[in-house]
Design a protein around this motif. Structure first.
Motif, mmCIF file in Angstrom:
data_model
loop_
_atom_site.group_PDB
_atom_site.id
_atom_site.type_symbol
_atom_site.label_atom_id
_atom_site.label_comp_id
_atom_site.label_asym_id
_atom_site.label_seq_id
_atom_site.Cartn_x
_atom_site.Cartn_y
_atom_site.Cartn_z
ATOM 1 N N MET A 130 0.828 -1.201 0.000
ATOM 2 C CA MET A 130 0.000 0.000 0.000
ATOM 3 C C MET A 130 0.868 1.259 0.000
ATOM 4 O O MET A 130 0.655 2.186 -0.786
ATOM 5 N N LEU A 131 1.880 1.290 0.870
ATOM 6 C CA LEU A 131 2.751 2.458 0.953
ATOM 7 C C LEU A 131 3.543 2.665 -0.335
ATOM 8 O O LEU A 131 3.822 3.805 -0.731
ATOM 9 N N HIS A 132 3.889 1.565 -0.991
ATOM 10 C CA HIS A 132 4.591 1.642 -2.277
ATOM 11 C C HIS A 132 3.718 2.362 -3.311
ATOM 12 O O HIS A 132 4.193 3.237 -4.053
ATOM 13 N N ALA A 133 2.432 2.001 -3.344
ATOM 14 C CA ALA A 133 1.504 2.660 -4.263
ATOM 15 C C ALA A 133 1.282 4.116 -3.874
ATOM 16 O O ALA A 133 1.226 5.002 -4.738
ATOM 17 N N VAL A 134 1.173 4.384 -2.574
ATOM 18 C CA VAL A 134 0.963 5.756 -2.094
ATOM 19 C C VAL A 134 2.150 6.641 -2.454
ATOM 20 O O VAL A 134 1.976 7.815 -2.810
ATOM 21 N N THR A 136 3.922 6.417 -5.064
ATOM 22 C CA THR A 136 3.743 6.768 -6.476
ATOM 23 C C THR A 136 2.764 7.935 -6.607
ATOM 24 O O THR A 136 2.992 8.866 -7.386
ATOM 25 N N CYS A 137 1.675 7.881 -5.843
ATOM 26 C CA CYS A 137 0.677 8.955 -5.872
ATOM 27 C C CYS A 137 1.289 10.289 -5.454
ATOM 28 O O CYS A 137 1.035 11.331 -6.080
ATOM 29 N N ILE A 138 2.092 10.254 -4.398
ATOM 30 C CA ILE A 138 2.734 11.489 -3.932
ATOM 31 C C ILE A 138 3.648 12.049 -5.021
ATOM 32 O O ILE A 138 3.700 13.260 -5.259
ATOM 33 N N GLY A 139 4.347 11.141 -5.707
ATOM 34 C CA GLY A 139 5.207 11.565 -6.816
ATOM 35 C C GLY A 139 4.410 12.228 -7.929
ATOM 36 O O GLY A 139 4.844 13.242 -8.505
ATOM 37 N N TYR A 140 3.236 11.676 -8.250
ATOM 38 C CA TYR A 140 2.376 12.286 -9.262
ATOM 39 C C TYR A 140 1.997 13.717 -8.855
ATOM 40 O O TYR A 140 2.021 14.644 -9.674
ATOM 41 N N LEU A 141 1.615 13.874 -7.585
ATOM 42 C CA LEU A 141 1.196 15.192 -7.097
ATOM 43 C C LEU A 141 2.344 16.193 -7.153
ATOM 44 O O LEU A 141 2.140 17.366 -7.488
ATOM 45 N N ILE A 142 3.551 15.736 -6.831
ATOM 46 C CA ILE A 142 4.733 16.602 -6.931
ATOM 47 C C ILE A 142 4.978 16.996 -8.388
ATOM 48 O O ILE A 142 5.417 18.112 -8.687
ATOM 49 N N LEU A 158 6.841 10.323 -14.569
ATOM 50 C CA LEU A 158 8.220 9.978 -14.224
ATOM 51 C C LEU A 158 8.507 10.280 -12.751
ATOM 52 O O LEU A 158 9.173 9.486 -12.068
ATOM 53 N N THR A 159 7.995 11.394 -12.253
ATOM 54 C CA THR A 159 8.193 11.741 -10.841
ATOM 55 C C THR A 159 7.565 10.696 -9.933
ATOM 56 O O THR A 159 8.149 10.300 -8.910
ATOM 57 N N GLY A 160 6.383 10.218 -10.304
ATOM 58 C CA GLY A 160 5.724 9.174 -9.508
ATOM 59 C C GLY A 160 6.525 7.891 -9.467
ATOM 60 O O GLY A 160 6.697 7.274 -8.396
ATOM 61 N N GLU A 161 7.036 7.461 -10.614
ATOM 62 C CA GLU A 161 7.799 6.209 -10.674
ATOM 63 C C GLU A 161 9.131 6.322 -9.920
ATOM 64 O O GLU A 161 9.569 5.375 -9.269
ATOM 65 N N ILE A 162 9.774 7.476 -10.004
ATOM 66 C CA ILE A 162 11.052 7.666 -9.307
ATOM 67 C C ILE A 162 10.849 7.622 -7.801
ATOM 68 O O ILE A 162 11.641 7.015 -7.064
ATOM 69 N N LEU A 163 9.786 8.269 -7.312
ATOM 70 C CA LEU A 163 9.532 8.258 -5.862
ATOM 71 C C LEU A 163 9.216 6.845 -5.386
ATOM 72 O O LEU A 163 9.648 6.435 -4.294
ATOM 73 N N ALA A 164 8.468 6.066 -6.188
ATOM 74 C CA ALA A 164 8.184 4.672 -5.838
ATOM 75 C C ALA A 164 9.472 3.857 -5.790
ATOM 76 O O ALA A 164 9.658 3.005 -4.910
ATOM 77 N N PHE A 165 10.375 4.126 -6.732
ATOM 78 C CA PHE A 165 11.670 3.435 -6.757
ATOM 79 C C PHE A 165 12.475 3.750 -5.502
ATOM 80 O O PHE A 165 13.075 2.851 -4.892
ATOM 81 N N LEU A 166 12.488 5.008 -5.095
ATOM 82 C CA LEU A 166 13.227 5.396 -3.892
ATOM 83 C C LEU A 166 12.644 4.733 -2.649
ATOM 84 O O LEU A 166 13.392 4.259 -1.772
#
Length: 392
Positions: A130-134, A136-142, A158-166
């Motif tokens: 769940m947190l992994h998906a969240v 990604t959402c935060i990255g989208y918003l950024i 791209l921002t969403g995927e990078i934050l999920a990766f981190l």
């Protein structure tokens, strides 16, 4: 499940409507096509390696082996980037210069997100899923304010995927996995290749509506079909992790429980499909009227057919975990090939003759054929062969 709901909510009900308001219908249709290619190659490689690791986890643990998958993921990342570049070359007239760099990066990070969550499922740490998906959402918003500054929609994804990766980098042992080959490597690669073909067929059909409609009817019609099927597909994407969760639990199940799991999985898939249908049909005009009011009249004719196709695709994906666990993997390839060719041939022919109506009908027929094949193969290997051997 809750994390995926958040992810779908952000992308389907915020990101895409926002982008559609800032882009022409033609550019929005092109966006949908290019994102489809990125998701396709990312999900195919990342999801395949994810599933194979789940399936073979018990054998690796039993033999005390640790390795192989870091190497497989590295090859997968290279192939993902190449696959994205091939896809971009097909629609090169709709690709901007910077997207030749950003979209391959996006597809690689998408592939890594799909794979890196495997560890959570192996350890049944679904709060981390769940947190992994969240993340990604935060990255989208950024990425949204950056989009307004740059007018480049790829930045949001791209921002969403990078934050999920981190997030996954700090919560998994991905970077500490040994880059070594075990004696199981060749067998694992062979099974990965088998499932890769099957998953490619399954995933390309998820996005084939855009890939077929765009060259035949133009990107504007991609927008119309996407919006018409939005609710059904959103429900399907929300339910998709159920298949992964099911596979996580049955990966350690014995064959003695196969019949019960087959019956329970199929019954659950049918019930979920019916509920999704009765939710999507009345909800679609309400949601589209709010999110895409300027296209409501053009889209309304396709609500029932487009959502039916999307929901049947979800039902088929929910059928798969037990088949994947207890039936020979080559059947996945055979079924997906039949399904793919049926979808392409019927969808194209009926679309040329009856436009979007024809495409919707062709996709529904293909989904029904896929469900029948999955059920038949599962019944033969899980119930019929067991009954036949017991009677001897």
């Amino acid at each position: 499940l809750s994390g995926n709901i958040a992810l779908i909510g952000i992308s389907q009900f915020l990101i895409y409507p926002l982008l559609s308001q800032n882009l022409s219908s033609e550019k929005f249709g092109s966006l949908l096509t290019l994102v489809a290619i990125s998701n396709l190659v990312g999900n195919v490689f990342g999801g395949t390696i994810n599933n194979i690791r789940l399936i073979r986890n018990q054998e690796y643990k039993k033999n005390g082996f640790d390795g192989d998958f870091r190497i497989i993921v590295e090859y997968g990342a290279i192939l993902t980037a190449l696959g994205m570049l091939i896809g971009l070359s097909i629609f090169q007239s709709q690709v901007e210069l910077n997207q030749w760099i950003l979209l391959p990066l996006l597809s690689v990070f998408s592939m890594l997100r799909a794979y890196m969550g495997t560890e959570y499922r192996i350890n049944l740490q679904y709060h981390k899923v769940m947190l992994h998906a969240v993340s990604t959402c935060i990255g989208y918003l950024i990425g949204i304010p950056i989009f307004y500054l740059t007018q480049d929609w790829t930045i949001i994804f791209l921002t969403g995927e990078i934050l999920a990766f981190l997030f996954a980098s700090f919560t998994t042992r991905f970077f500490f996995e040994p880059r070594t080959k075990t004696i199981l490597f060749n067998k694992t690669v062979k099974e990965t290749n088998h499932l890769l073909i099957s998953n490619f067929m399954a995933n390309i059909l998820t996005y084939l509506d855009r890939l077929l409609i765009n060259p035949v009817m133009g990107p504007e019609n991609v927008s119309i079909y996407f919006i018409a099927s939005m609710i059904g597909k959103s429900i399907g994407i929300v339910l998709q992790p159920v298949a992964g969760v099911t596979l996580s639990y049955i990966s350690s199940a014995t064959k003695s429980h196969a019949s019960l799991l087959y019956i329970m999985t199929n019954a659950g898939a049918i019930i979920a499909g019916l509920l999704a249908f009765f939710i999507s049909i009345p909800l679609s005009p309400i949601a589209i009227g709010i999110l895409y009011p300027n296209l409501l009249n053009e889209v309304s004719s396709y609500f029932i057919l487009a959502n039916t196709s999307a929901i049947l695709a979800t039902v088929a994906s929910l059928f798969q975990p037990v088949i994947l666990r207890f039936c020979p993997l080559q059947w996945q390839v055979i079924i997906q090939l039949v399904y793919c060719f049926t979808y392409i041939i019927l969808g194209y022919i009926l679309m040329v003759v009856y436009q979007l109506y024809g495409f919707c009908v062709g996709s529904i027929i293909a989904q029904v054929i896929r469900i029948v094949l999955l059920s038949s193969v599962g019944y033969y290997y899980i119930i019929f062969k067991k009954t036949e051997s017991s009677s001897r």
